[in-house]
Motif scaffolding. Structure first.
Motif, mmCIF file in Angstrom:
data_model
loop_
_atom_site.group_PDB
_atom_site.id
_atom_site.type_symbol
_atom_site.label_atom_id
_atom_site.label_comp_id
_atom_site.label_asym_id
_atom_site.label_seq_id
_atom_site.Cartn_x
_atom_site.Cartn_y
_atom_site.Cartn_z
ATOM 1 N N ASN A 46 -31.788 34.872 -31.820
ATOM 2 C CA ASN A 46 -33.084 34.260 -31.505
ATOM 3 C C ASN A 46 -33.198 33.823 -30.049
ATOM 4 N N ALA A 47 -32.497 34.514 -29.169
ATOM 5 C CA ALA A 47 -32.572 34.218 -27.737
ATOM 6 C C ALA A 47 -32.496 35.525 -26.962
ATOM 7 N N ILE A 48 -32.923 35.478 -25.702
ATOM 8 C CA ILE A 48 -32.828 36.643 -24.838
ATOM 9 C C ILE A 48 -31.470 36.643 -24.148
ATOM 10 N N ASP A 49 -30.747 37.743 -24.285
ATOM 11 C CA ASP A 49 -29.441 37.900 -23.658
ATOM 12 C C ASP A 49 -29.628 38.644 -22.335
ATOM 13 N N PHE A 50 -29.375 37.954 -21.233
ATOM 14 C CA PHE A 50 -29.588 38.540 -19.912
ATOM 15 C C PHE A 50 -28.314 39.168 -19.341
ATOM 16 N N SER A 51 -27.236 39.196 -20.133
ATOM 17 C CA SER A 51 -25.961 39.673 -19.606
ATOM 18 C C SER A 51 -25.975 41.167 -19.272
ATOM 19 N N ASP A 52 -26.834 41.935 -19.949
ATOM 20 C CA ASP A 52 -26.916 43.377 -19.682
ATOM 21 C C ASP A 52 -28.389 43.782 -19.582
ATOM 22 N N MET A 53 -29.143 42.990 -18.847
ATOM 23 C CA MET A 53 -30.590 43.171 -18.772
ATOM 24 C C MET A 53 -30.957 44.347 -17.868
ATOM 25 N N ASN A 54 -32.067 45.012 -18.223
ATOM 26 C CA ASN A 54 -32.671 46.009 -17.346
ATOM 27 C C ASN A 54 -33.734 45.310 -16.493
ATOM 28 N N LYS A 68 -46.963 42.605 -20.583
ATOM 29 C CA LYS A 68 -46.469 41.642 -19.599
ATOM 30 C C LYS A 68 -46.303 40.260 -20.229
ATOM 31 N N LEU A 69 -45.150 39.669 -19.996
ATOM 32 C CA LEU A 69 -44.791 38.404 -20.613
ATOM 33 C C LEU A 69 -45.141 37.208 -19.738
ATOM 34 N N ILE A 70 -45.403 36.081 -20.394
ATOM 35 C CA ILE A 70 -45.495 34.796 -19.727
ATOM 36 C C ILE A 70 -44.610 33.799 -20.481
ATOM 37 N N ASN A 71 -44.355 32.666 -19.873
ATOM 38 C CA ASN A 71 -43.490 31.658 -20.462
ATOM 39 C C ASN A 71 -43.983 31.239 -21.846
ATOM 40 N N ASN A 72 -43.039 31.107 -22.792
ATOM 41 C CA ASN A 72 -43.295 30.690 -24.182
ATOM 42 C C ASN A 72 -43.917 31.772 -25.058
ATOM 43 N N ASP A 73 -44.021 32.996 -24.546
ATOM 44 C CA ASP A 73 -44.355 34.123 -25.423
ATOM 45 C C ASP A 73 -43.198 34.350 -26.392
ATOM 46 N N ILE A 74 -43.512 34.979 -27.520
ATOM 47 C CA ILE A 74 -42.483 35.388 -28.470
ATOM 48 C C ILE A 74 -42.396 36.911 -28.442
ATOM 49 N N GLY A 83 -37.786 42.662 -37.030
ATOM 50 C CA GLY A 83 -38.031 41.237 -37.135
ATOM 51 C C GLY A 83 -37.235 40.368 -36.189
ATOM 52 N N LYS A 84 -36.311 40.944 -35.415
ATOM 53 C CA LYS A 84 -35.619 40.116 -34.419
ATOM 54 C C LYS A 84 -36.659 39.525 -33.479
ATOM 55 N N HIS A 85 -36.445 38.280 -33.080
ATOM 56 C CA HIS A 85 -37.449 37.629 -32.249
ATOM 57 C C HIS A 85 -36.813 36.564 -31.377
ATOM 58 N N ALA A 86 -37.530 36.186 -30.324
ATOM 59 C CA ALA A 86 -37.042 35.134 -29.435
ATOM 60 C C ALA A 86 -38.189 34.651 -28.566
ATOM 61 N N ILE A 87 -38.137 33.367 -28.223
ATOM 62 C CA ILE A 87 -39.069 32.821 -27.232
ATOM 63 C C ILE A 87 -38.540 33.171 -25.843
ATOM 64 N N ALA A 94 -41.471 42.077 -18.868
ATOM 65 C CA ALA A 94 -42.183 43.126 -19.595
ATOM 66 C C ALA A 94 -41.343 43.564 -20.778
ATOM 67 N N ILE A 95 -41.980 44.251 -21.725
ATOM 68 C CA ILE A 95 -41.291 44.642 -22.954
ATOM 69 C C ILE A 95 -41.267 46.149 -23.140
ATOM 70 N N ALA A 96 -40.253 46.600 -23.861
ATOM 71 C CA ALA A 96 -40.159 48.001 -24.262
ATOM 72 C C ALA A 96 -41.140 48.265 -25.405
ATOM 73 N N SER A 97 -41.357 49.528 -25.705
ATOM 74 C CA SER A 97 -42.363 49.906 -26.704
ATOM 75 C C SER A 97 -41.953 49.548 -28.125
ATOM 76 N N SER A 98 -40.675 49.246 -28.341
ATOM 77 C CA SER A 98 -40.226 48.869 -29.685
ATOM 78 C C SER A 98 -40.555 47.416 -30.017
ATOM 79 N N LEU A 99 -41.036 46.679 -29.042
ATOM 80 C CA LEU A 99 -41.361 45.263 -29.218
ATOM 81 C C LEU A 99 -42.857 45.034 -29.139
ATOM 82 N N VAL A 100 -43.264 43.857 -29.562
ATOM 83 C CA VAL A 100 -44.627 43.401 -29.352
ATOM 84 C C VAL A 100 -44.556 41.953 -28.885
ATOM 85 N N ILE A 101 -45.464 41.565 -28.030
ATOM 86 C CA ILE A 101 -45.571 40.175 -27.599
ATOM 87 C C ILE A 101 -46.497 39.442 -28.561
#
Length: 398
Positions: A46-54, A68-74, A83-87, A94-101
């Motif tokens: 339930n968190a964003i892992d930035f260790s191997d971020m693109n 395009k994302l803004i703060n506190n988006d899910i 169903g994986k999700h994170a604030i 920005a998000i990949a096509s497999s996700l939705v904001i």
């Protein structure tokens, strides 16, 4: 039972798909630093892992028409890891096509409250019913908009998230405490004995076959898993053997006739179990006494140490040190086989540094005391998990 009105997500949140057009970033457009481009693999616990971020450039980001994302988006996963999700706690991304904001209307519903809703049994059941994938789990943003969540007033939402945050934090602290106790065993071993592969303390070395009375694996009864029983004599399989931990999930059972056919692999107290085939090769633990009597199948080998040579606690911990695990994994993956495997001969020929028995016994006594503490911590974890689950049920289940 939930005591609040239930609303559809589409009525209290905006849904924003990723850009699927010509401006969608390709792998060769990712850069070392820039604006995060998040995919499903970047969502963990339930968190964003930035260790191997693109990352993408600001120029590329500005060309995106959507996603395009803004703060506190899910960010919410529609495909694969359903169903994986994170604030998100970033000002741009920005998000990949497999996700939705999912962007909550914060005048009505808070992001934090909504993520807890998404972890509830009710919400997960809605995901399962809406899954329209065949070989790969798949949801549409349109279907997720129809999912319902309970909607108390904002003050009550904040009360709920505060209560769940406290329980979740306590649970996390208990798990950290358990990990620290495991690390204490690990550090004590290295302090007393050093690295078992380098053997910098120059202990006497013997082959494993010379310090054991038994090294051997069993078989799967005729009929495979369909022939297993709900009770009887335990059949230990590789899924039960983890490093330093015996997992009781999916523990199989045999009747007396099946067990008799495996009498050559009767498991005894203090036996070490080591996985010898498959993806879990090299995992090792000491058998717990509460599963005895037991047998092992062909994927698990019994290692029974001579009492005058060594202790199970020492040998098992040696097997599970990082350096020896890497050594065993190298053996298991050698020879170009399509499946990892360690043969009986390879086990027999393992070089085992042997410190004096009194020192091994001292280590075993230390481990026993730490394991006693772990029992109390595990009980506290179970109780805290029950508290968290009961709160989730009270707030979100019908």
């Amino acid at each position: 039972m939930s005591r609040w009105e239930r609303v559809r997500l589409g009525d209290v949140c905006d849904f924003i798909n990723g850009d699927r057009g010509k401006n969608y970033p390709t792998a060769d457009e990712f850069i070392v630093e820039g604006i995060p481009f998040i995919n499903a693999g970047h969502i963990s616990n339930n968190a964003i892992d930035f260790s191997d971020m693109n990352y993408i450039s600001e120029e590329k980001y500005n060309k995106l028409g959507s996603g395009k994302l803004i703060n506190n988006d899910i960010v919410y996963c529609l495909r694969g890891s359903l169903g994986k999700h994170a604030i998100v706690s970033i000002n741009s991304g920005a998000i990949a096509s497999s996700l939705v904001i999912i962007r909550p209307n914060t005048a009505i519903i808070s992001s934090k409250y909504l993520t807890y809703c998404m972890d509830s049994i009710q919400f997960i059941e809605q995901q399962k019913k809406a899954n329209n994938g065949s070989s790969q789990p798949n949801l549409s943003a349109k279907s997720v908009k129809l999912f319902e969540v309970p909607l108390p007033l904002l003050d009550e939402q904040n009360h709920i998230t505060d209560a769940l945050d406290i329980a979740a934090k306590l649970l996390s602290l208990r798990k950290e405490q358990l990990a620290e106790l495991d690390n204490l065993i690990k550090s004590t071993f290295h302090e007393m004995f050093g690295d078992p592969v380098r053997n910098e303390k120059e202990w006497l070395v013997e082959k494993l076959k010379g310090i054991t009375t038994k090294i051997g694996s069993g078989a799967t009864p005729k009929g495979g898993k369909e022939s297993y029983h709900n009770e009887g004599i335990c059949l230990i399989r590789s899924m039960n053997v983890h490093n330093g931990v015996f997992k009781y999930d999916q523990l199989a059972h045999l009747d007396d006739e099946q067990a008799t056919q495996l009498d050559n692999v009767i498991v005894k107290a203090n036996d070490i179990l080591i996985n010898i085939t498959g993806a879990s090769v090299a995992r090792s633990c000491i058998v717990p006494t509460d599963v005895l009597p037991a047998r092992v199948n062909q994927h698990v080998s019994i290692v029974r140490v001579k009492e005058e040579k060594g202790t199970s606690e020492y040998i098992n911990k040696l097997f599970t040190t990082d350096s020896f695990q890497n050594f065993l994994l190298a053996i298991g993956g050698a020879g170009g086989a399509t499946r990892e495997a360690i043969t009986k001969h390879q086990l027999q020929e393992l070089d085992i540094p042997l410190p004096p028995l009194p020192l091994q016994n001292q280590f075993a006594e230390i481990v026993a005391k730490i394991e006693e503490q772990k029992v109390f911590v595990k009980k506290a974890i179970d109780e805290t998990q029950q508290l968290f689950d009961s709160l989730m049920s009270e707030y979100f289940d019908e």
